[in-house]
Design a protein around this motif. Structure first.
Motif, PDB file in Angstrom:
ATOM      1  N   GLY A 247       0.807  -1.215   0.000  1.00  0.00           N
ATOM      2  CA  GLY A 247       0.000   0.000   0.000  1.00  0.00           C
ATOM      3  C   GLY A 247       0.838   1.262   0.000  1.00  0.00           C
ATOM      4  N   GLY A 248       0.141   2.338  -0.328  1.00  0.00           N
ATOM      5  CA  GLY A 248       0.813   3.600  -0.605  1.00  0.00           C
ATOM      6  C   GLY A 248       1.490   4.249   0.588  1.00  0.00           C
TER       7      GLY A 248
ATOM      8  N   GLU B 164       4.753   2.696   1.444  1.00  0.00           N
ATOM      9  CA  GLU B 164       5.702   3.056   0.389  1.00  0.00           C
ATOM     10  C   GLU B 164       6.230   4.480   0.612  1.00  0.00           C
ATOM     11  OE1 GLU B 164       6.626   1.031  -2.039  1.00  0.00           O
ATOM     12  OE2 GLU B 164       7.840   2.510  -3.115  1.00  0.00           O
TER      13      GLU B 164
ATOM     14  N   LYS C  46      12.092   0.828  -6.069  1.00  0.00           N
ATOM     15  CA  LYS C  46      10.862   0.795  -6.862  1.00  0.00           C
ATOM     16  C   LYS C  46      10.987   1.610  -8.144  1.00  0.00           C
ATOM     17  CE  LYS C  46       7.474  -0.693  -5.534  1.00  0.00           C
ATOM     18  NZ  LYS C  46       6.532  -0.213  -4.536  1.00  0.00           N
TER      19      LYS C  46
ATOM     20  N   ARG D  51      -2.719  -3.561  -4.880  1.00  0.00           N
ATOM     21  CA  ARG D  51      -3.230  -4.492  -3.872  1.00  0.00           C
ATOM     22  C   ARG D  51      -4.493  -5.123  -4.426  1.00  0.00           C
ATOM     23  NH1 ARG D  51      -5.752  -2.326  -0.264  1.00  0.00           N
ATOM     24  NH2 ARG D  51      -5.711  -0.174  -0.988  1.00  0.00           N
TER      25      ARG D  51
ATOM     26  N   LYS E 258      -9.838  -1.290  -6.704  1.00  0.00           N
ATOM     27  CA  LYS E 258      -8.843  -1.238  -7.796  1.00  0.00           C
ATOM     28  C   LYS E 258      -9.402  -1.959  -9.027  1.00  0.00           C
ATOM     29  CE  LYS E 258      -5.715   0.288  -4.781  1.00  0.00           C
ATOM     30  NZ  LYS E 258      -5.189   1.657  -4.757  1.00  0.00           N
TER      31      LYS E 258
ATOM     32  N   GLY F 127      -0.072  -8.175  -7.916  1.00  0.00           N
ATOM     33  CA  GLY F 127      -0.281  -7.581  -6.594  1.00  0.00           C
ATOM     34  C   GLY F 127       0.512  -8.345  -5.551  1.00  0.00           C
ATOM     35  N   PRO F 128       0.568  -7.787  -4.345  1.00  0.00           N
ATOM     36  CA  PRO F 128       1.329  -8.451  -3.287  1.00  0.00           C
ATOM     37  C   PRO F 128       0.570  -9.669  -2.770  1.00  0.00           C
ATOM     38  CG  PRO F 128       0.259  -6.481  -2.441  1.00  0.00           C
ATOM     39  CD  PRO F 128      -0.082  -6.547  -3.899  1.00  0.00           C
TER      40      PRO F 128
ATOM     41  N   ASN G 252      10.766  -7.286  -3.721  1.00  0.00           N
ATOM     42  CA  ASN G 252       9.435  -6.969  -4.237  1.00  0.00           C
ATOM     43  C   ASN G 252       9.466  -5.651  -5.007  1.00  0.00           C
ATOM     44  OD1 ASN G 252       6.675  -5.358  -3.598  1.00  0.00           O
ATOM     45  ND2 ASN G 252       6.255  -7.525  -3.922  1.00  0.00           N
TER      46      ASN G 252
ATOM     47  N   LEU H 174      -0.279   5.942  -6.028  1.00  0.00           N
ATOM     48  CA  LEU H 174       1.170   6.027  -6.259  1.00  0.00           C
ATOM     49  C   LEU H 174       1.605   5.138  -7.418  1.00  0.00           C
ATOM     50  CD1 LEU H 174       2.641   6.134  -2.636  1.00  0.00           C
ATOM     51  CD2 LEU H 174       2.546   7.983  -4.313  1.00  0.00           C
ATOM     52  N   THR H 175       0.843   4.085  -7.689  1.00  0.00           N
ATOM     53  CA  THR H 175       1.206   3.249  -8.837  1.00  0.00           C
ATOM     54  C   THR H 175       1.158   4.072 -10.125  1.00  0.00           C
ATOM     55  OG1 THR H 175      -1.080   2.557  -8.923  1.00  0.00           O
ATOM     56  CG2 THR H 175       0.467   1.039  -7.873  1.00  0.00           C
TER      57      THR H 175
ATOM     58  N   GLU I  68       4.308   6.246 -10.101  1.00  0.00           N
ATOM     59  CA  GLU I  68       5.482   5.407 -10.413  1.00  0.00           C
ATOM     60  C   GLU I  68       5.588   5.153 -11.919  1.00  0.00           C
ATOM     61  OE1 GLU I  68       5.026   3.153  -6.099  1.00  0.00           O
ATOM     62  OE2 GLU I  68       4.500   2.073  -7.924  1.00  0.00           O
TER      63      GLU I  68
END
Ligand code: UDP
Length: 458
Positions: free
Chosen positions: A36-37, A40, A200, A263, A268, A292-293, A339, A364-365, A368
């Motif tokens: 999660g953001g 991060e 990342k 996630r 999402k 995802g994680p 990861n 944030l994805t 990124e």
């Protein structure tokens, strides 16, 4: 990477915060160390404070699964969504308060009067009162919200208000998320950021990226390289773990890839991504990777396993040609650095990155992918609107319009020139607005204000 003005503002903010804190500590408190953001954001940023002489500590709020079920309900409701449809009544309030009391007791032994604590999101918000009583200046930060609040959203505000209202300041990531029931004189808007130097986001050689993708099993790659990367401590490391992937066949070497990394959260909309992708005509040899994680790694998200099961069922119902092109990957999370570098390699390998969220605090994805100059198709919702201007830094679509989503993906795949121009504009946008000096300076300015009593209500 950053302009002189941003660097100057950061230096001034550091000096002032140093003076305001004196011998005190700046605390950041959230509810998960990874996934999660917010995790991060803290992982990326706190070192810049510690490395510049700010005494900073990161504490994780711990609680049992029943508590996180309640806070997930709050999280969904803040996004205007009923979530599991459960109650937020007296019983939940009591359970929520109990967990806060247990955590507050542990913190009481560590904090000192004059410290400043930045408490992130609803999960640890019950700490505000206890910390304030201990003489700590508390900044409550809310990373989630909705552009047009509805009754569902307001029910979450009502639940949280008694817990947060005595904070010295409230930080929101976006103007439209600010609750109208709060004292607006104490509100500050600060969007989050990404760290270009974090694993990342660091640059990767093409060969390195391919080797990492190959070893994790995310796609076939022609490379003899070892999947190595330099850890933040300077040592050379190797990616060793494979992703756990549901697929009919591996992604062939060189095949175009569309990806969403998130996630496993209904908001999402991974099932929507799958369906939208399935609707695209003339896909050629394009593949979709939904990554995802591992669900068990995200402590504060109890719904991940169920969402992943729904996605797997939706995949199983697709026609064989679609199943052959859609890959559902649980990325290994045992080692956070590993990861991060895998996510980095996957985002860089993607021809198009998508983020088809139904609601999104910030995303944030998205940031990124923008930094990596990837062309994006994202939903025109929440924090994504803060980042992307449609047609300038990426393409925005209505998340309920699956065919518009599919066409936007196809348009970008078929027009590499346009895709590259959007990717370049996206990179510049992040450089100008969403890097650590912007985020940290704004935060330190709030720290100074609350430590000096400027933001506290009269
Ligand atoms: N993320 C990750 N590993 C994964 C999937 C996601 O590290 O397997 C990261 C992702 O790169 C991003 C963060 O989790 O940094 C998600 O933040 P975002 O703001 O997009 O959404 P949130 O999860 O906070 O709702």
């Amino acid at each position: 990477m950053v302009g002189g003005e941003d660097a100057d503002r950061f230096r001034v903010a550091l000096d002032r915060a140093g003076e305001a804190l004196g011998r005190g500590t700046l605390w950041h408190i959230n509810s998960t160390a990874e996934g999660g953001g917010v995790a991060e954001l803290l992982r990326a940023n706190l070192g810049y404070l510690a490395g510049n002489g700010v005494r900073v500590r990161w504490a994780i709020f711990e609680a049992d699964p029943g508590f996180f079920q309640i806070t997930k309900r709050i999280h969904n409701r803040l996004h205007g969504d009923e979530g599991d449809g459960g109650e937020l009544g007296a019983h939940e309030r009591q359970q929520y308060g109990e967990a806060a009391r247990r955590n507050a007791e542990q913190l009481a032994a560590l904090v000192r009067p004059g410290d400043v604590a930045v408490v992130h999101d609803p999960q640890p918000a019950g700490l505000v009162a206890g910390l304030t009583e201990a003489g700590v200046h508390v900044v409550w930060t809310c990373h989630v919200g909705i552009d047009t609040p509805n009754d569902v959203t307001r029910s979450a505000w009502r639940f949280l208000l008694p817990f947060v209202e005595h904070a010295s300041a409230y930080v929101f990531t976006r103007g439209s998320y600010v609750w109208d029931v709060l004292d607006h004189r104490k509100v500050v808007l600060i969007p989050p950021c990404i760290d270009p130097l974090a694993l990342k986001n660091v640059e990767l050689l093409d060969s390195q990226r391919e080797a990492i993708i190959a070893i994790t099993g995310l796609a076939t790659a022609r490379t003899d390289e070892t999947p190595s990367f330099q850890g933040l401590d300077g040592t050379v490391r190797e990616v060793a773990r494979r992703a756990d992937i549901l697929e009919a066949m591996p992604v062939p070497a060189g095949a175009p890839i569309v990806t969403q990394v998130s996630r496993w959260d209904r908001l999402k909309d991974p099932v929507g991504v799958l369906r939208g992708f399935a609707e695209v005509r003339d896909l050629g040899d394009v593949h979709l990777i939904l990554a995802g994680p591992s669900p068990s790694s995200v402590a504060d998200d109890p719904e991940a396993e169920a969402v992943l099961s729904e996605l797997r069922e939706a995949w199983a119902k697709q026609s064989a040609p679609v199943r052959e092109r859609v890959h559902i990957a649980n990325l290994p999370t045992a080692d956070v650095d590993e990861n991060a570098i895998i996510v980095n390699a996957l985002q860089r390998r993607a021809d198009v990155v998508v983020q088809k969220s139904l609601a999104e605090g910030f995303g944030l994805t998205v940031t990124e992918a923008m930094w990596k100059r990837r062309p994006l198709v994202a939903s025109a919702v929440g924090g994504i609107l803060e980042q992307i201007e449609n047609g300038v830094h990426g393409l925005l679509v209505d998340p309920s319009d699956l065919s518009a989503f599919g066409s936007a993906v196809r348009d970008l795949l078929s027009d590499p020139g346009r895709a590259a121009a959007l990717g370049q504009a996206a990179h510049e946008r992040v450089r100008d607005r969403f890097l650590p000096p912007d985020y940290l300076s704004a935060n330190l300015e709030v720290v100074v204000a609350v430590a000096d009593g400027e933001l506290s209500s009269p």
